[in-house]
Motif scaffolding. Structure first.
Motif, PDB file in Angstrom:
ATOM      1  N   ASN A 176     -13.034 -52.146   5.907  1.00  0.00           N
ATOM      2  CA  ASN A 176     -13.763 -52.552   7.111  1.00  0.00           C
ATOM      3  C   ASN A 176     -14.542 -53.839   6.806  1.00  0.00           C
ATOM      4  O   ASN A 176     -15.700 -53.798   6.390  1.00  0.00           O
ATOM      5  N   TYR A 178     -15.786 -55.975   8.779  1.00  0.00           N
ATOM      6  CA  TYR A 178     -16.936 -56.148   9.662  1.00  0.00           C
ATOM      7  C   TYR A 178     -18.205 -55.570   9.044  1.00  0.00           C
ATOM      8  O   TYR A 178     -19.310 -56.047   9.305  1.00  0.00           O
ATOM      9  N   ARG A 347      -4.148 -58.650  21.879  1.00  0.00           N
ATOM     10  CA  ARG A 347      -5.377 -58.988  21.146  1.00  0.00           C
ATOM     11  C   ARG A 347      -6.284 -59.884  21.987  1.00  0.00           C
ATOM     12  O   ARG A 347      -7.489 -59.611  22.130  1.00  0.00           O
ATOM     13  N   ASP A 361     -17.040 -55.744  17.458  1.00  0.00           N
ATOM     14  CA  ASP A 361     -15.839 -56.194  16.755  1.00  0.00           C
ATOM     15  C   ASP A 361     -14.605 -55.665  17.470  1.00  0.00           C
ATOM     16  O   ASP A 361     -14.600 -54.541  17.992  1.00  0.00           O
ATOM     17  N   ARG A 363     -10.602 -55.288  16.387  1.00  0.00           N
ATOM     18  CA  ARG A 363      -9.764 -55.432  15.191  1.00  0.00           C
ATOM     19  C   ARG A 363      -8.511 -54.565  15.310  1.00  0.00           C
ATOM     20  O   ARG A 363      -8.496 -53.562  16.008  1.00  0.00           O
ATOM     21  N   TYR A 369      -5.419 -50.942  18.042  1.00  0.00           N
ATOM     22  CA  TYR A 369      -6.696 -51.665  18.009  1.00  0.00           C
ATOM     23  C   TYR A 369      -7.897 -50.731  18.093  1.00  0.00           C
ATOM     24  O   TYR A 369      -7.840 -49.663  18.718  1.00  0.00           O
TER      25      TYR A 369
END
Length: 448
Positions: A176, A178, A347, A361, A363, A369
């Motif tokens: 992760n 983020y 996306r 976030d 991702r 997703y």
């Protein structure tokens, strides 16, 4: 339906939630949509459970099942074969990375992961390394609910009731990015660090005790963590150095979900074992598989040796027939190519939501997703447990469904909304997902 709670024990469900209300009951599907018993339509933003890759209502898959059931409904693969299993194994290995030529069928993902761990243990015993039995996996990762797979799973909340578990599960950090501020804007450096944490875990445990590393190409639980650049290349080097098997758990990430038949191909690594299920039949019948490198079967090919493991319904003739028809459909409609063609649009459509204060976030890859929700975008401050409970179960799950979107609002890790629509989805569905999420997340922020 009013009587759904009288006798039906639903999976991973707080049964008390329906004490004073009816259980949502889905009765039919078509393409990317499903309908409930009241006639309301919902966009299936999770492909059932990351399963219905070809979309709902595919009559040719149902017809393949009926035809096979009329011809041969069942026969085991215990010392016998049947044509659909033979043909499907051949079709699968034509799509796998080179050398993964042995297919052991199961009925689902947990059984496939369980089979991989049992194979790793049995293999090392036969090649003179009987102390290698442990498995390294990542925090928060989900690998199944059977007792062996549960020991590999990295979610404490779903393990406590069943402890003590099978010994040998070892956990390392996930990917992760983020939540890795110490690595700044350098995902490659983060990838090297995360991969080397696997190396450090193997060294701490003792390489002579570690049999396998089990990783998803994109980690599901926690909200879709893609691998950083160079991560899997480094993991492969580490596994080779310490004679540890690399298992690619692709129960979700195979069969087009990431725009390739197998996630290992998406990220350019070669595992020793692939575990798969779900989209192999697009959910029209239960089926899973452990796909192994040729060298792993070699100790079992001589004399009286055998892999002493089997599953009654593994490689069921009807399920294999459905899988073959599913692969025909994939090829005819180029569903894998469809994902590659449209994934950038998916996306970019979801990234529109980053203007919302609650979205921290976005991702993922392919049609897979996660959207992480935060209290403060600048500091990335997350919600505490009580806030997350009110946000996800107290509001979001019901509000999204009421608005016509079936997806997952989850806090195994930090709070996220997960999306994995059928592979037939296109810009029309992307826009619908974004519009519903925008309205519901805006209301959620107002409540926060």
């Amino acid at each position: 339906m009013a009587n759904a709670t009288d006798h039906l024990w639903m999976h991973f469900t707080r049964m008390a939630s329906y004490r004073d209300g009816n259980v949502p009951t889905i009765v039919r599907g078509e393409g990317a949509y499903v309908w409930d018993s009241r006639g309301r339509r919902y966009l299936d933003g999770l492909a059932g459970l990351f399963v219905v890759n070809a979309g709902h209502g595919r009559t040719e898959l149902a017809e393949a099942a009926a035809k096979q059931a009329a011809e041969l409904a069942y026969f085991p693969l215990w010392s016998y074969a049947h044509p659909t299993a033979v043909e499907l194994a051949e079709r699968i290995v034509a799509l796998t990375p080179a050398g993964l030529n042995r297919v052991f069928f199961t009925t689902g993902g947990s059984e496939a992961v369980e089979s991989a761990w049992k194979l790793a243990r049995a293999y090392f015993k036969r090649v003179g390394k009987p102390t290698k039995y442990k498995v390294v996996s990542r925090y928060i990762a989900y690998h199944g609910t059977s007792m062996g797979a549960l020991a590999i799973t990295g979610l404490p909340a779903i393990k406590t009731d069943f402890e003590p578990l099978v010994p040998g599960g070892v956990k390392v950090p996930n990917t992760n990015f983020y939540r890795a501020p110490e690595h700044g804007d350098d995902p490659a450096a983060f990838g090297r660090w995360a991969a080397d944490e696997i190396r450090r875990a193997i060294e701490r445990e003792g390489p002579e005790t570690v049999a396998a590393v089990v990783l998803e190409p994109v980690q599901n639980s926690g909200g879709c963590f893609p691998p950083p650049p160079g991560y899997f290349e480094r993991v492969r080097q580490i596994c080779d150095e310490y004679d540890v098997l690399l298992v690619s758990d692709e129960v979700i990430c195979s069969w087009g979900r990431l725009g390739t038949y197998f996630g290992a191909d998406r990220y350019g690594y070669r595992p020793d074992i692939i575990t798969t299920a779900k989209g192999i039949t697009s959910g029209y019948a239960p089926l899973g598989a452990m796909i192994a490198d040729d060298r792993l079967i070699e100790p079992f090919l001589g004399g009286t040796e055998m892999f002493a493991h089997g599953i009654t319904f593994g490689g069921h003739p009807v399920s294999c027939a459905v899988a073959l028809a599913n692969l025909d459909l994939f090829a005819r409609e180029d569903l894998v190519g469809h994902v590659r063609e449209h994934e950038a649009a998916f996306r970019s459509t979801l990234e529109r939501l980053t203007d919302l204060p609650i979205v921290g976030d976005v991702r993922g890859d392919g049609y897979f997703y996660g959207i992480e929700l935060v209290k403060d975008k600048t500091t990335r401050l997350t919600f505490d447990d009580a806030e997350s409970e009110r946000l996800l179960r107290g509001f979001l799950s019901g509000a999204l469904f009421d608005a016509g979107l079936y997806c997952r609002a989850d806090d195994r890790g930090d709070p996220v909304v997960q999306l994995a629509p059928p592979l037939v989805a296109d810009q029309r569905q992307f826009d619908e997902i974004e519009q519903i999420l925008r309205a519901v997340l805006t209301e959620a922020w107002q409540q926060v």
